[in-house]
Scaffold this active site. Structure first.
Site, PDB file in Angstrom:
ATOM      1  N   PRO A 101      -1.213 -20.762  11.085  1.00 19.06           N
ATOM      2  CA  PRO A 101      -0.954 -19.321  10.999  1.00 19.06           C
ATOM      3  C   PRO A 101      -2.069 -18.609  10.215  1.00 19.06           C
ATOM      4  O   PRO A 101      -2.575 -19.155   9.231  1.00 19.06           O
ATOM      5  CB  PRO A 101       0.371 -19.227  10.252  1.00 19.06           C
ATOM      6  CG  PRO A 101       0.955 -20.594  10.258  1.00 19.06           C
ATOM      7  CD  PRO A 101      -0.153 -21.573  10.483  1.00 19.06           C
ATOM      8  N   ALA A 104      -1.865 -16.673   5.955  1.00 18.91           N
ATOM      9  CA  ALA A 104      -0.590 -17.200   5.493  1.00 18.91           C
ATOM     10  C   ALA A 104      -0.754 -18.239   4.386  1.00 18.91           C
ATOM     11  O   ALA A 104       0.191 -18.933   4.040  1.00 18.91           O
ATOM     12  CB  ALA A 104       0.162 -17.812   6.671  1.00 18.91           C
ATOM     13  N   GLY A 105      -1.975 -18.385   3.863  1.00 16.79           N
ATOM     14  CA  GLY A 105      -2.189 -19.306   2.750  1.00 16.79           C
ATOM     15  C   GLY A 105      -2.432 -20.742   3.168  1.00 16.79           C
ATOM     16  O   GLY A 105      -2.477 -21.639   2.331  1.00 16.79           O
ATOM     17  N   LEU A 106      -2.594 -20.985   4.473  1.00 17.72           N
ATOM     18  CA  LEU A 106      -2.750 -22.370   4.942  1.00 17.72           C
ATOM     19  C   LEU A 106      -4.193 -22.718   5.311  1.00 17.72           C
ATOM     20  O   LEU A 106      -4.444 -23.743   5.945  1.00 17.72           O
ATOM     21  CB  LEU A 106      -1.813 -22.644   6.124  1.00 17.72           C
ATOM     22  CG  LEU A 106      -0.315 -22.495   5.825  1.00 17.72           C
ATOM     23  CD1 LEU A 106       0.524 -22.887   7.037  1.00 17.72           C
ATOM     24  CD2 LEU A 106       0.103 -23.356   4.641  1.00 17.72           C
ATOM     25  N   GLY A 107      -5.123 -21.851   4.961  1.00 18.98           N
ATOM     26  CA  GLY A 107      -6.539 -22.199   5.125  1.00 18.98           C
ATOM     27  C   GLY A 107      -7.060 -22.054   6.539  1.00 18.98           C
ATOM     28  O   GLY A 107      -8.025 -22.735   6.911  1.00 18.98           O
ATOM     29  N   SER A 108      -6.473 -21.152   7.327  1.00 18.33           N
ATOM     30  CA  SER A 108      -6.888 -21.062   8.740  1.00 18.33           C
ATOM     31  C   SER A 108      -8.372 -20.712   8.878  1.00 18.33           C
ATOM     32  O   SER A 108      -9.069 -21.296   9.716  1.00 18.33           O
ATOM     33  CB  SER A 108      -6.027 -20.058   9.513  1.00 18.33           C
ATOM     34  OG  SER A 108      -6.331 -18.751   9.115  1.00 18.33           O
ATOM     35  N   ALA A 110     -10.979 -21.291   6.803  1.00 22.99           N
ATOM     36  CA  ALA A 110     -11.845 -22.422   6.457  1.00 22.99           C
ATOM     37  C   ALA A 110     -11.727 -23.523   7.510  1.00 22.99           C
ATOM     38  O   ALA A 110     -12.718 -24.173   7.850  1.00 22.99           O
ATOM     39  CB  ALA A 110     -11.469 -22.959   5.074  1.00 22.99           C
ATOM     40  N   ALA A 111     -10.522 -23.712   8.047  1.00 20.70           N
ATOM     41  CA  ALA A 111     -10.334 -24.773   9.051  1.00 20.70           C
ATOM     42  C   ALA A 111     -11.107 -24.453  10.326  1.00 20.70           C
ATOM     43  O   ALA A 111     -11.732 -25.339  10.922  1.00 20.70           O
ATOM     44  CB  ALA A 111      -8.845 -24.943   9.356  1.00 20.70           C
ATOM     45  N   ASP A 152     -10.639 -24.284  -0.458  1.00 17.73           N
ATOM     46  CA  ASP A 152     -10.145 -24.415   0.929  1.00 17.73           C
ATOM     47  C   ASP A 152     -11.123 -25.220   1.781  1.00 17.73           C
ATOM     48  O   ASP A 152     -10.735 -26.192   2.443  1.00 17.73           O
ATOM     49  CB  ASP A 152      -9.943 -23.030   1.569  1.00 17.73           C
ATOM     50  CG  ASP A 152      -8.704 -22.324   1.043  1.00 17.73           C
ATOM     51  OD1 ASP A 152      -8.190 -22.742  -0.009  1.00 17.73           O
ATOM     52  OD2 ASP A 152      -8.255 -21.356   1.685  1.00 17.73           O
TER      53      ASP A 152
HETATM   54  C1  MEV Z   1      -6.665 -19.436  -1.456  1.00 19.78           C
HETATM   55  O1  MEV Z   1      -6.270 -20.534  -0.663  1.00 19.78           O
HETATM   56  C2  MEV Z   1      -6.682 -19.814  -2.899  1.00 19.78           C
HETATM   57  C3  MEV Z   1      -7.153 -18.739  -3.864  1.00 19.78           C
HETATM   58  O2  MEV Z   1      -7.184 -19.371  -5.145  1.00 19.78           O
HETATM   59  C4  MEV Z   1      -8.508 -18.191  -3.511  1.00 19.78           C
HETATM   60  C5  MEV Z   1      -9.623 -19.195  -3.709  1.00 19.78           C
HETATM   61  O3  MEV Z   1      -9.452 -20.213  -4.382  1.00 19.78           O
HETATM   62  O4  MEV Z   1     -10.712 -18.927  -3.163  1.00 19.78           O
HETATM   63  C6  MEV Z   1      -6.161 -17.590  -3.946  1.00 19.78           C
END
Ligand code: MEV
Length: 313
Positions: A101, A104-108, A110-111, A152
């Protein structure tokens, strides 16, 4: 030239998001249940240098040269060609599909970068070593996210659980037992860049308070690193929940994330917290086998759009 493909996992941050931007320690693990995949095929009728990009999830299908200069896919391709000193690559079609997703914080992001960099370099017969893949993906992250820590791209490129601290060698680790995590999506998309710059503004307004929060999070990451390696699920869960409270104080949680965290804890989770930049996106809960089902049901009945189970053993 045969077709080439490369896949990369998503990621979750177990502890330390945001503080990691300020050179504190954080812990992240890859999540193989979601993937970004890049497939490259030759375009025999096009001249050398021609590259067509199809990003299925973004409904994008265009020549690379027509994408904006700061488009992350364009950047990933051009940085790879630059690193390999390739002026005119054989014509190719790059197809990207991701089940991770977005926002959503799952690293899309960077992946996708990692999968593109790996596929392009392999297609050109010069597969890049993991540290170069990670470094190039970090360059893309910088233009996209502003001031990323690099966690990430690192956890995704290395595809291993890591203790990460900016400027330090990465520390991959093996857990000392089985850890099961549920990842629950609030359904609210939140851009990392905005969450990170919000923290920066508040840090600038009150540096002492934020430095102290970052230090306390750093200490929790250090303790959790020991607990994970010792296979101690109870203590790991406790550090995670404490980390959530500090993230709340940093202003990056929201009512939906808090509701899911509370629901998980009330139904027997060993620990729960938001994961990633916050403001929406996903939360994670550490669960025993015994409580996995009841916590998952509780997360769904409290509004989780999707629940993914992942783990470490
Ligand atoms: C994002 O996955 C994590 C954060 O700490 C940003 C970062 O580390 O670049 C919010």
């Amino acid at each position: 030239m045969p077709a080439i493909s490369a896949s990369s996992p998503g990621k979750i941050i177990l502890l330390g998001e945001h503080a990691v931007v300020y050179a504190r320690r954080a812990i992240a693990i890859p999540v193989s249940q979601v993937q970004a995949r890049t497939v490259i095929t030759p375009l025999v009728r096009q001249p050398a240098g021609y590259i067509q990009v199809q990003a299925v999830n973004l409904q994008l299908d265009a020549p690379l040269a027509e994408l904006p200069a700061d488009d992350p896919i364009r950047q990933a391709v051009e940085l790879t060609l630059g690193a390999l000193n390739v002026q005119r690559a054989p014509a190719m079609h790059i197809r990207i599909h991701s089940s991770i997703p977005i926002a959503a914080g799952l690293g899309s992001g960077a992946a996708v970068s990692v999968a593109v960099i790996r596929a392009v370099s392999t297609y050109l017969g010069k597969p890049l070593p993991v540290e170069d893949v990670s470094a190039l993906a970090y360059e893309v992250e910088k233009t996209y996210h502003g001031t990323p820590s690099g966690i990430d791209n690192t956890v995704i490129a290395y595809h291993q659980p890591v203790l990460f601290q900016k400027g330090q060698p990465i520390q991959p680790f093996s857990p000392g037992g089985k850890f099961t995590f549920l990842i629950a999506d609030t359904g609210i998309s939140a851009a990392t860049r905005e969450q990170v710059s919000g923290v920066r503004e508040r840090w600038q307004a009150d540096p002492a308070a934020y430095e102290s929060l970052f230090d306390r999070i750093d200490a929790l990451s250090g303790q959790a690193f020991q607990s994970l390696q010792a296979g101690d699920t109870e203590m790991t869960g406790r550090w995670m929940t404490e980390n959530h409270h500090l993230l709340q104080q940093m202003g990056v949680s929201c009512s939906q994330l808090d509701e899911l965290v509370n629901a998980a804890l009330e139904h027997g989770a060993l620990g729960a917290k938001l994961s990633g930049a916050g403001g929406g996106g996903n939360m994670i809960a550490l669960v025993s086998d015994e409580h996995a089902r009841s916590v998952e049901d509780a997360l769904r009945s409290h509004g989780a759009r999707q629940v993914i189970q992942t783990g470490l053993e």
